[in-house]
Write an enzyme that holds these catalytic residues in place. Structure first.
Site, PDB file in Angstrom:
ATOM      1  N   CYS A   6       0.818  -1.212   0.000  1.00 33.56           N
ATOM      2  CA  CYS A   6       0.000   0.000   0.000  1.00 33.56           C
ATOM      3  C   CYS A   6       0.852   1.261   0.000  1.00 33.56           C
ATOM      4  O   CYS A   6       2.006   1.253   0.421  1.00 33.56           O
ATOM      5  CB  CYS A   6      -0.902   0.024   1.227  1.00 33.56           C
ATOM      6  SG  CYS A   6      -1.959  -1.424   1.379  1.00 33.56           S
ATOM      7  N   GLY A  30       0.085   0.144  -4.893  1.00 33.85           N
ATOM      8  CA  GLY A  30      -1.190  -0.548  -4.771  1.00 33.85           C
ATOM      9  C   GLY A  30      -2.176  -0.074  -5.809  1.00 33.85           C
ATOM     10  O   GLY A  30      -2.386   1.137  -5.934  1.00 33.85           O
ATOM     11  N   ASN A  74      -0.014   0.890   5.907  1.00 32.36           N
ATOM     12  CA  ASN A  74       0.853   0.152   5.001  1.00 32.36           C
ATOM     13  C   ASN A  74       1.623  -0.858   5.837  1.00 32.36           C
ATOM     14  O   ASN A  74       2.336  -0.484   6.770  1.00 32.36           O
ATOM     15  CB  ASN A  74       1.825   1.092   4.285  1.00 32.36           C
ATOM     16  CG  ASN A  74       2.825   0.350   3.416  1.00 32.36           C
ATOM     17  OD1 ASN A  74       2.547  -0.740   2.943  1.00 32.36           O
ATOM     18  ND2 ASN A  74       3.983   0.944   3.206  1.00 32.36           N
ATOM     19  N   GLY A  75       1.463  -2.128   5.499  1.00 37.22           N
ATOM     20  CA  GLY A  75       2.161  -3.169   6.238  1.00 37.22           C
ATOM     21  C   GLY A  75       1.272  -4.370   6.446  1.00 37.22           C
ATOM     22  O   GLY A  75       0.293  -4.579   5.734  1.00 37.22           O
ATOM     23  N   TYR A  93      12.743  -3.452  -5.521  1.00 38.24           N
ATOM     24  CA  TYR A  93      11.584  -3.412  -6.408  1.00 38.24           C
ATOM     25  C   TYR A  93      10.496  -2.423  -5.999  1.00 38.24           C
ATOM     26  O   TYR A  93       9.948  -1.716  -6.834  1.00 38.24           O
ATOM     27  CB  TYR A  93      10.971  -4.818  -6.480  1.00 38.24           C
ATOM     28  CG  TYR A  93       9.686  -4.899  -7.269  1.00 38.24           C
ATOM     29  CD1 TYR A  93       9.690  -4.880  -8.658  1.00 38.24           C
ATOM     30  CD2 TYR A  93       8.456  -4.997  -6.619  1.00 38.24           C
ATOM     31  CE1 TYR A  93       8.506  -4.951  -9.386  1.00 38.24           C
ATOM     32  CE2 TYR A  93       7.268  -5.075  -7.342  1.00 38.24           C
ATOM     33  CZ  TYR A  93       7.294  -5.049  -8.722  1.00 38.24           C
ATOM     34  OH  TYR A  93       6.135  -5.116  -9.431  1.00 38.24           O
ATOM     35  N   SER A 139      11.405  -2.392 -14.460  1.00 39.83           N
ATOM     36  CA  SER A 139      12.075  -2.552 -13.172  1.00 39.83           C
ATOM     37  C   SER A 139      13.515  -3.021 -13.291  1.00 39.83           C
ATOM     38  O   SER A 139      14.294  -2.877 -12.360  1.00 39.83           O
ATOM     39  CB  SER A 139      11.286  -3.516 -12.283  1.00 39.83           C
ATOM     40  OG  SER A 139      11.111  -4.754 -12.935  1.00 39.83           O
ATOM     41  N   ASP A 167      16.908  -8.318 -14.824  1.00 39.03           N
ATOM     42  CA  ASP A 167      15.636  -8.089 -14.154  1.00 39.03           C
ATOM     43  C   ASP A 167      15.893  -7.993 -12.655  1.00 39.03           C
ATOM     44  O   ASP A 167      16.992  -8.316 -12.185  1.00 39.03           O
ATOM     45  CB  ASP A 167      14.654  -9.219 -14.464  1.00 39.03           C
ATOM     46  CG  ASP A 167      13.197  -8.803 -14.323  1.00 39.03           C
ATOM     47  OD1 ASP A 167      12.936  -7.680 -13.851  1.00 39.03           O
ATOM     48  OD2 ASP A 167      12.312  -9.603 -14.685  1.00 39.03           O
ATOM     49  N   CYS A 200       6.894 -13.139   2.516  1.00 41.46           N
ATOM     50  CA  CYS A 200       6.937 -11.961   3.393  1.00 41.46           C
ATOM     51  C   CYS A 200       5.679 -11.928   4.247  1.00 41.46           C
ATOM     52  O   CYS A 200       4.579 -12.123   3.744  1.00 41.46           O
ATOM     53  CB  CYS A 200       7.023 -10.684   2.557  1.00 41.46           C
ATOM     54  SG  CYS A 200       6.975  -9.162   3.528  1.00 41.46           S
ATOM     55  N   CYS A 211      15.622  -5.804   7.063  1.00 39.13           N
ATOM     56  CA  CYS A 211      14.878  -7.057   7.011  1.00 39.13           C
ATOM     57  C   CYS A 211      15.210  -7.729   5.690  1.00 39.13           C
ATOM     58  O   CYS A 211      14.936  -7.196   4.611  1.00 39.13           O
ATOM     59  CB  CYS A 211      13.371  -6.806   7.116  1.00 39.13           C
ATOM     60  SG  CYS A 211      12.396  -8.324   6.933  1.00 39.13           S
TER      61      CYS A 211
END
Length: 484
Positions: free
Chosen positions: A23, A55, A129-130, A265, A306, A368, A405, A456
């Site tokens: 998000c 998002g 967000n999360g 990304y 990307s 990529d 994740c 992380c």
């Protein structure tokens, strides 16, 4: 993903579910005068537009005029949900906005954000967000019937709205026992709030307008609305913004573990994280990738969009010319028309098509950012060979994504991740590439200029900074405990 900064590489094959970007959140406070009231919703709109890549499922804005909060949200992209007439009805001096991809809760209007709740003292609108990992435990603190949706955000909103003393007091009570990743922007009728989990997994930044303040997921959103970057919201910090300025309180000691995949990304390349531009990091990753996995070739090409920064870096370090190997259709986004199997096999060409004259007879390095299931990369290798490429060498600017994740990016389950089941050589054979090379974890980390123990890295090494219980599918079960 085909929105925001034009990223495409993982959304080329409808059967190859990409790492969804969770998000984007945005909040703005301006002085409560008439001129500001007409502009606040438009500031939120442009801020969300800059965060659209995070998002694409739904979008919403809540606005307060000091007396009441009005929320408008719907399914779709920001530009589909809002137009001039809608924005003109959203008048006030505080706004919070959200663009969503669901990681818990169904993709329905009820789970779109901002969430809204009446309180004893007024009302509350919240964006998140999360992903929380102790949602059932938090939901147990609520009385029966207090939940109307199935998302972790709804649980958090209900808790903050039902605690006495106002949002700040409720946040200082609830956030210390909330586990997982949460960057929050929320408001009552008079005050804008922002908070970030003690690990700081998901990003959140503070910016200054000429007259007012902004909080957002990324610095790129500050740039779009003309705000000057002030600082990142600190892990474990709660901000309150009103006519008295910005006030800060701690609800937990900081334990920084910023998401490494943001660099790979999620974030826009024109965003800055920890004082370093994402573009610079990605180009540096490409340089290091060239040194780790050299190959004799005639041209380096990215998988648009990307893979572009890392491909530039790879070309610089290797001395192999950089070129364009694909034409991208900029007007193709997420489709809601399900293709037949026959059409699906051709679907990638709707979004990318090789430049035959550029690739024919060439030894190619295709760069990529990551491989999820492998279907898209497999199709790209096949297309390049059909276009006459002599060799296809695949280079990936992240380590193998082998773990799911739990903190706000919706990867496939471990069983579905190609690197969760196959060796690098087996993946190469599956893709049909002549060679395959991933950047090592240490080289990726060094490219960020952030210490390894401050990041992380769980999707790459399986070490989760906030312990989670992994079931046999490699997914944490939340939604079943929340459905009424």
């Amino acid at each position: 993903m085909p929105y925001g900064d034009g990223r495409l590489s993982h959304d080329l094959d409808p059967s190859d579910r990409s790492p969804q970007d969770a998000c984007g959140i945005f909040g703005v406070w301006v002085p409560p005068d008439e001129a500001s009231r007409a502009e606040v919703s438009k500031l939120a709109y442009f801020g969300l537009y800059a965060l659209q890549h995070r998002g694409q499922e739904s979008a919403g804005i809540a606005v307060s005029d000091g007396a009441r909060i009005v929320v408008f949200k719907d399914m779709g992209l920001v530009a589909q949900v809002f137009d001039e007439s809608v924005l003109n009805t959203l008048r006030g001096h505080i706004a919070v906005g959200h663009c969503r991809y669901s990681t818990t809760g169904s993709p329905t209007w009820e789970n779109a954000q901002p969430t809204f709740r009446s309180t004893d003292e007024g009302s509350l609108a919240l964006t998140h967000n999360g992903n929380l990992i102790n949602t059932p435990e938090l939901a147990a603190k609520l009385a029966p019937g207090q939940l109307t949706a199935t998302s972790d955000t709804e649980v958090l909103t209900a808790l903050l709205a039902t605690r006495p003393g106002g949002p700040a007091a409720a946040a200082l009570e609830i956030l210390p026992v909330t586990r997982g990743a949460f960057s929050l922007v929320f408001m009552d009728e008079r005050t804008l709030y922002a908070a970030r989990d003690p690990e700081g997994i998901r990003p959140l930044v503070l910016g200054k307008l000429e007259r007012g303040w902004v909080v957002a997921s990324e610095t790129a959103a500050l740039d779009i609305v003309g705000a000057v970057f002030v600082r990142e919201v600190e892990p474990g910090e709660l901000l309150a913004i009103d006519e008295g300025g910005v006030r800060s309180q701690r609800f937990a000691d900081p334990r920084p573990k910023g998401c490494l995949f943001e660099y790979v990304y999620v974030a826009r390349p024109d965003t800055t994280i920890a004082g370093r531009s994402v573009q610079a990091t990605r180009v540096e990753v490409g340089r290091r990738l060239a040194r780790e996995h050299p190959v004799e070739a005639d041209m380096v090409i990215p998988t648009p969009e990307s893979g572009t920064p890392a491909a530039i870096g790879y070309a610089e370090a290797s001395g192999i010319p950089y070129g364009q190997g694909f034409v991208k259709n900029s007007y193709v986004g997420r489709t809601f028309i399900q293709p037949s199997q026959t059409i699906r096999q051709l679907g990638i060409r709707l979004k990318l098509n090789p430049l035959r004259e550029a690739v024919e007879g060439k030894r190619l390095v295709v760069v990529d950012d990551s491989i999820v299931r492998g279907n898209t990369q497999r199709a790209i290798v096949r297309m390049l060979r059909e276009a006459g490429a002599a060799e296809v060498h695949v280079r990936i600017s992240s380590p193998p994504v082998a773990w799911p994740c739990f903190y706000g990016i919706d990867f496939a389950t471990r069983a579905e991740l190609i690197a969760g089941n196959l060796s690098v050589e087996e993946i190469r054979a599956s893709l049909g590439a002549d060679s395959l090379g991933y950047i090592s974890l240490d080289e990726l980390v060094e490219s960020t200029h952030v210490a390894k123990d401050k990041l992380c890295r769980a999707c790459f090494d399986g070490i989760y900074p906030i312990p989670v219980e992994e079931d046999s599918r490699g997914k944490h079960v939340l939604e079943g405990a929340l459905k009424p």
